[in-house]
Motif scaffolding. Structure first.
Motif, short mmCIF file in Angstrom:
data_model
loop_
_atom_site.label_atom_id
_atom_site.label_comp_id
_atom_site.label_asym_id
_atom_site.label_seq_id
_atom_site.Cartn_x
_atom_site.Cartn_y
_atom_site.Cartn_z
N HIS A 165 0.83 -1.20 0.00
CA HIS A 165 0.00 0.00 0.00
C HIS A 165 0.87 1.25 0.00
O HIS A 165 1.84 1.35 0.74
N ARG A 166 0.46 2.21 -0.84
CA ARG A 166 1.20 3.46 -0.97
C ARG A 166 0.54 4.55 -0.13
O ARG A 166 -0.65 4.50 0.17
N ALA A 167 1.33 5.55 0.20
CA ALA A 167 0.83 6.64 1.03
C ALA A 167 -0.34 7.36 0.37
O ALA A 167 -1.31 7.74 1.03
N ASP A 168 -0.28 7.57 -0.96
CA ASP A 168 -1.37 8.27 -1.63
C ASP A 168 -2.67 7.48 -1.59
O ASP A 168 -3.76 8.05 -1.53
N GLU A 169 -2.56 6.15 -1.56
CA GLU A 169 -3.75 5.31 -1.47
C GLU A 169 -4.37 5.39 -0.08
O GLU A 169 -5.60 5.40 0.07
N VAL A 170 -3.52 5.44 0.93
CA VAL A 170 -4.01 5.62 2.31
C VAL A 170 -4.77 6.94 2.41
O VAL A 170 -5.87 7.01 2.99
N ARG A 171 -4.22 7.99 1.83
CA ARG A 171 -4.88 9.29 1.89
C ARG A 171 -6.20 9.29 1.12
O ARG A 171 -7.18 9.92 1.55
N ARG A 172 -6.26 8.60 -0.02
CA ARG A 172 -7.52 8.54 -0.78
C ARG A 172 -8.60 7.80 0.00
O ARG A 172 -9.77 8.19 -0.01
N ALA A 173 -8.21 6.72 0.67
CA ALA A 173 -9.18 6.00 1.50
C ALA A 173 -9.68 6.89 2.63
O ALA A 173 -10.88 6.92 2.93
N ALA A 174 -8.77 7.64 3.25
CA ALA A 174 -9.16 8.55 4.33
C ALA A 174 -10.11 9.62 3.83
O ALA A 174 -11.10 9.96 4.49
N GLU A 175 -9.83 10.14 2.65
CA GLU A 175 -10.70 11.17 2.08
C GLU A 175 -12.11 10.63 1.81
O GLU A 175 -13.11 11.31 2.07
N ARG A 176 -12.19 9.39 1.32
CA ARG A 176 -13.50 8.81 1.05
C ARG A 176 -14.28 8.59 2.35
O ARG A 176 -15.48 8.81 2.40
N VAL A 177 -13.60 8.13 3.39
CA VAL A 177 -14.27 7.97 4.69
C VAL A 177 -14.80 9.32 5.16
O VAL A 177 -15.94 9.43 5.62
N ARG A 178 -13.98 10.34 5.03
CA ARG A 178 -14.37 11.67 5.48
C ARG A 178 -15.58 12.19 4.68
O ARG A 178 -16.48 12.82 5.24
N GLU A 179 -15.61 11.91 3.38
CA GLU A 179 -16.71 12.38 2.53
C GLU A 179 -18.01 11.63 2.79
O GLU A 179 -19.09 12.23 2.74
N THR A 180 -17.93 10.33 3.04
CA THR A 180 -19.13 9.50 3.09
C THR A 180 -19.55 9.08 4.49
O THR A 180 -20.70 8.72 4.71
N GLY A 181 -18.59 9.07 5.44
CA GLY A 181 -18.89 8.54 6.77
C GLY A 181 -19.11 7.04 6.77
O GLY A 181 -19.74 6.50 7.67
N ARG A 182 -18.53 6.36 5.76
CA ARG A 182 -18.73 4.92 5.63
C ARG A 182 -17.41 4.15 5.72
O ARG A 182 -16.34 4.72 5.57
N MET A 183 -17.53 2.84 5.95
CA MET A 183 -16.39 1.96 5.81
C MET A 183 -15.94 1.97 4.36
O MET A 183 -16.76 1.97 3.44
N VAL A 184 -14.63 1.98 4.14
CA VAL A 184 -14.07 2.02 2.79
C VAL A 184 -13.02 0.93 2.63
O VAL A 184 -12.16 0.76 3.50
N LEU A 185 -13.09 0.20 1.52
CA LEU A 185 -12.11 -0.83 1.21
C LEU A 185 -11.27 -0.38 0.02
O LEU A 185 -11.81 0.13 -0.97
N GLY A 186 -9.97 -0.60 0.08
CA GLY A 186 -9.10 -0.39 -1.06
C GLY A 186 -9.10 -1.64 -1.92
O GLY A 186 -8.65 -2.70 -1.48
N VAL A 187 -9.63 -1.54 -3.13
CA VAL A 187 -9.87 -2.71 -3.98
C VAL A 187 -8.79 -2.84 -5.05
O VAL A 187 -8.52 -1.90 -5.79
N ARG A 188 -8.18 -4.03 -5.13
CA ARG A 188 -7.13 -4.30 -6.10
C ARG A 188 -7.70 -5.03 -7.33
O ARG A 188 -8.75 -5.66 -7.25
N SER A 189 -6.96 -4.97 -8.42
CA SER A 189 -7.29 -5.77 -9.60
C SER A 189 -6.67 -7.15 -9.42
O SER A 189 -5.46 -7.28 -9.25
#
Length: 225
Positions: free
Chosen positions: A89-113
């Motif tokens: 996991h990269r730092a920018d991906e951690v930040r994107r997950a945090a941003e989505r949680v902040r926007e939605t107030g929901r659990m967020v999963l980082g999904v891989r191909s």
């Protein structure tokens, strides 16, 4: 945002992630690593990370719950992003997950191909996702991801979910399905270093721990019909 990193025998990739996250509040839970990892852990603490330690290896679930309890007390109400510190996991991906949680107030999963995974991981992850959908009726595109974001209000619940090892993260998803908790997803890179050589996943024992909760979930649903 608080970043939670459960680690066991961490290498330099832990420090790479910590450096990439910059001023984020980072909690590292060392799950009983041997003395060879002491230097890496000490350098993480020198970089400002909060370092919690299990004297013996108890499992990833136990490490996550130790972190959740500490964060709930030290940073009440703060959102948390959990990540693996083995280079996946990269730092920018951690930040994107945090941003989505902040926007939605929901659990967020980082999904891989799955296409970018080693064959063993691709087959196992595909099977697990299909079985999860069959038993819960919920489509989750990556049930095995270690990059997960949670609103601060969920920490008490997360600390109560059963499981001490790799089955814990599956139990979280099953409990979320049972309770009707919504789950968001963000796409992340599929990164495996040296064919995932640093993984501490024991194929037979840990696969059994993951599939057994799904079978129990299916049996409980059948019993209610």
């Amino acid at each position: 945002m608080v970043v939670l990193l459960p680690v066991y025998q961490p290498g330099e990739s832990l420090l790479t992630l910590v450096d990439g996250l910059g001023p984020a509040r980072i909690v590292v839970v060392d799950d009983g690593s041997d003395p060879a990892s002491a230097s890496v852990l000490e350098r993480a603490a020198e970089r400002g990370c909060t370092l919690l330690r299990h004297p013996v290896n108890r499992g990833k679930g136990a490490a996550l719950k130790t972190g959740f309890r500490h964060i709930a007390e030290a940073y009440p109400g703060e959102d948390v992003v959990c990540a693996d510190a083995d280079g996946q996991h990269r730092a920018d991906e951690v930040r994107r997950a945090a941003e989505r949680v902040r926007e939605t107030g929901r659990m967020v999963l980082g999904v891989r191909s799955f296409a970018g995974m080693p064959l063993r991981s691709r087959v196992g992850n595909t099977l697990t996702c299909r079985l999860f959908e069959a038993v819960t009726g919920r489509l989750v595109r990556d049930t095995q991801t270690g990059l997960r974001g949670y609103p601060g209000a969920m920490l008490g619940w997360l600390a109560s979910v059963p499981g001490e090892r790799f089955e814990y993260e599956m139990n979280v998803l099953l409990d979320a399905a049972r309770l009707g908790i919504p789950i968001d997803e963000v796409t992340i890179a599929t990164t495996y270093l040296d064919d995932n050589a640093s993984s501490h996943f024991a194929v037979v024992a840990d696969a059994t721990r993951i599939y057994w909760p799904m079978l129990r979930f299916a049996a409980s649903r059948a019993g209610r019909r």
